[in-house]
Design an enzyme around this catalytic site. Structure first.
Site, PDB file in Angstrom:
ATOM      1  N   LYS A 142       0.468  -1.281  -0.236  1.00  0.00           N
ATOM      2  CA  LYS A 142      -0.011   0.185   0.318  1.00  0.00           C
ATOM      3  C   LYS A 142       0.767   1.264  -0.312  1.00  0.00           C
ATOM      4  CE  LYS A 142      -4.193  -1.236   0.614  1.00  0.00           C
ATOM      5  NZ  LYS A 142      -5.562  -0.724   1.532  1.00  0.00           N
TER       6      LYS A 142
ATOM      7  N   LYS B 113      -8.746  -4.117  -7.310  1.00  0.00           N
ATOM      8  CA  LYS B 113     -10.085  -3.390  -8.032  1.00  0.00           C
ATOM      9  C   LYS B 113      -8.421  -1.805  -8.376  1.00  0.00           C
ATOM     10  CE  LYS B 113     -12.443  -2.959  -5.432  1.00  0.00           C
ATOM     11  NZ  LYS B 113     -13.366  -2.366  -4.180  1.00  0.00           N
TER      12      LYS B 113
ATOM     13  N   LYS C 178      -2.504 -10.004  -7.465  1.00  0.00           N
ATOM     14  CA  LYS C 178      -4.098 -10.743  -7.483  1.00  0.00           C
ATOM     15  C   LYS C 178      -4.514  -9.508  -7.901  1.00  0.00           C
ATOM     16  CE  LYS C 178      -4.223  -7.518  -2.736  1.00  0.00           C
ATOM     17  NZ  LYS C 178      -4.723  -7.982  -1.699  1.00  0.00           N
TER      18      LYS C 178
END
Ligand code: TYM
Length: 328
Positions: A112, A197, A194
């Site tokens: 992230k 979105k 993976k």
């Protein structure tokens, strides 16, 4: 006493096939044998900057989707994290039991940070502590999630054990529960990542609300491996991923599918896979669209009722914790 489940999803836009196969489908199977708490984790979603109108819409949309997929058993509690203040209270307490090094090791955090270089906020870092609070507050026995959340569940167990060792048994140690197949669905345009979105383009995922044309286009465009064989294997990540999706949604084993498409090219395989996905998602899409025509009343009462039921249990745990700590 019936065993308990807690799981959650961020209201950050359309859910995709990875969320469905890795999480929601497991919840559907388990809802009849467990007391279930399914949370809409809006505070987690705030670790990425949100537009308020969109966030509220996404909360409603997620609640509608929980219903549309069929999470309707009596013992299912659907609620919004921010409605139950015990989550953030317990998160603070648990943060004092969490070491910096433990959070620095979290792979989701590391990913992230790369994605949100300009908003590397403290919430991104302490995200797993709030998640631990979500789980421990409800004394959950089982946490059905995709493989990407496994590390967070391990941390949750560690925090629970640490607290229990110092203050005596308060928290139930939760077990990680993954889908037997499809716990990590990969992106359609990059099978090394993976399905998500945020990490890839819109060609990388199929949203549960995509219409049939879009689904078929995305499957036709999905990248494939070298060679034309329809066979799963370590060096064939793209076709393995497509076979997994096909297998989970059709109920046919990967071996049977390999047999079925022996000697055939990708064309027929992809068309059939597209059809299988469209057929599987159609009832969800139509139930969802119907609910979203007038979501206010139904969803508001669903969430209000869920919050009331969640608060009762959350308060019991928080009171126990505060008592042990000497603040009550
Ligand atoms: P979130 O919102 O990213 O994803 C929701 C669920 O979908 C699973 N998932 C996948 N499964 C298989 N393949 C994929 N490509 C894939 N992508 C996502 C996730 O593993 C998850 O089960 N931190 C959580 C939300 C959360 C939570 C909790 C979960 C907050 N508190 C407490 C369980 C218990 C998250 O970000 O999930």
């Amino acid at each position: 006493m019936q065993q308990r489940i807690l799981s959650g999803i961020q209201p950050s836009g359309a859910l995709h096939l990875g969320n469905y196969i890795g999480a929601l489908r497991q919840w559907l199977d388990l809802q009849h044998s467990y007391q279930c708490y399914f949370c809409i984790v809006d505070y987690h979603a705030m670790t990425v900057r949100q537009n308020p109108d969109d966030l509220l819409h996404n909360i409603y949309a997620l609640a509608a989707l929980y219903r549309a997929v069929g999470l309707t058993a009596k013992n299912v509690v659907v609620f919004k994290q921010s409605d139950v203040s015990a989550h953030t209270e317990l998160a603070w307490i648990l943060s004092t039991f969490t070491y910096m090094g433990e959070l620095e090791r979290m792979t989701q955090y590391k990913d992230k940070v790369k994605q949100h270089k300009k908003n590397n906020n403290v919430g991104l870092f302490t995200y797993p502590v709030l998640m631990a609070a979500d789980i421990l507050l409800y004394q959950a026995n089982l946490v059905p999630v995709g493989e990407d959340q496994k590390q967070h569940i391990e941390l949750t167990r560690q925090l629970a054990e640490r607290f229990n060792t110092i203050y005596g048994e308060v928290f139930t140690l939760p077990e990680y529960f993954a889908a037997p197949q499809g716990a990590r669905i990969m992106s359609l345009d990059d099978p090394t990542k993976k399905m998500s979105k945020s990490a890839t383009t819109e060609w990388g995922y199929i949203a549960l609300t995509d219409n049939p044309d879009v689904i078929m286009k995305k499957i036709k465009k999905a990248v494939t491996d070298s060679g034309s064989e329809i066979r799963a294997g370590k060096n064939k990540p793209a076709i393995t991923n497509l076979l997994t999706i096909y297998s989970v949604l059709s109920g046919k084993s990967v071996t049977d599918l390999e047999q079925l498409y022996l000697g055939q090219g990708y064309g027929k395989f992809k068309t059939d896979l597209g059809e299988v996905i469209i057929t599987s998602l159609e009832p969800i899409r139509s139930a969802y669209n119907e609910l979203m025509e007038d979501p206010e009343q139904l969803i508001q009462s669903l969430l209000a009722d869920g919050a009331n039921r969640a608060r009762v249990l959350g308060d019991v745990t928080l009171t126990q914790v505060k008592t042990k700590l000497g603040v009550l």
